[in-house]
Design an enzyme around this catalytic site. Structure first.
Site, short mmCIF file in Angstrom:
data_model
loop_
_atom_site.label_atom_id
_atom_site.label_comp_id
_atom_site.label_asym_id
_atom_site.label_seq_id
_atom_site.Cartn_x
_atom_site.Cartn_y
_atom_site.Cartn_z
N TYR A 85 0.85 -1.19 0.00
CA TYR A 85 0.00 0.00 0.00
C TYR A 85 0.88 1.24 0.00
CZ TYR A 85 0.72 0.76 5.05
OH TYR A 85 1.27 1.00 6.28
N CYS A 86 0.28 2.37 -0.36
CA CYS A 86 0.98 3.66 -0.35
C CYS A 86 -0.03 4.73 0.03
CB CYS A 86 1.64 3.92 -1.71
SG CYS A 86 0.48 4.06 -3.09
N ARG A 87 0.07 5.90 -0.54
CA ARG A 87 -0.87 6.97 -0.22
C ARG A 87 -2.14 6.83 -1.06
NH1 ARG A 87 -2.29 11.38 -2.61
NH2 ARG A 87 -0.55 11.35 -4.04
N PHE A 113 -3.40 4.26 1.94
CA PHE A 113 -3.41 4.15 3.40
C PHE A 113 -4.72 4.65 4.00
CE2 PHE A 113 -2.35 6.39 7.46
CZ PHE A 113 -2.13 5.27 8.24
#
Length: 120
Positions: A85-87, A113
């Site tokens: 996952y990331c932003r 996130f």
């Protein structure tokens, strides 16, 4: 050879679908949480600064541009189940593509996130 309007539209739909980012088909928070709850390897591919501001418990921070060499250093097998996952889902998509290109066969792009934590 002339194509009908319906044929042209069908071809455009097929082309658009093939150009969609792979993460568009994933990023289902319920699927991601099921995997996370089972204890799969969870990797936050944001920067160290973003990770320090908040992350999912149990996540490891490996920025997306270092994902392949870092997993190799850690001797992570290519069949290990990995959730990324990331932003927003963009960097996790890039990380996932890099991993798949190197033969990792069990990756999942969980997306952003905030989207994940808002469903918990």
């Amino acid at each position: 050879m002339l194509l009908s309007i319906q044929s042209v539209l069908a071809l455009l739909v097929i082309l658009a679908a093939s150009l969609m980012p792979t993460w568009a088909a994933e990023q289902e928070p319920s699927v991601a949480w099921e995997k996370i709850d089972r204890g799969v390897m969870l990797i936050d591919v944001r920067t160290a600064e973003e990770f320090a501001e908040g992350h999912i418990d149990g996540a490891m921070n490996i920025p997306f541009n270092n994902i392949v060499p870092e997993l190799a250093k850690l001797n992570i097998t290519k069949d290990t189940e990995i959730v990324l996952y990331c932003r927003s889902g963009n960097r996790s998509d890039m990380a996932q593509k890099s991993l798949v290109k190197q033969g990792y066969s069990n990756t999942y792009n969980a997306g952003g996130f905030n989207s994940l934590i808002s469903t918990r």
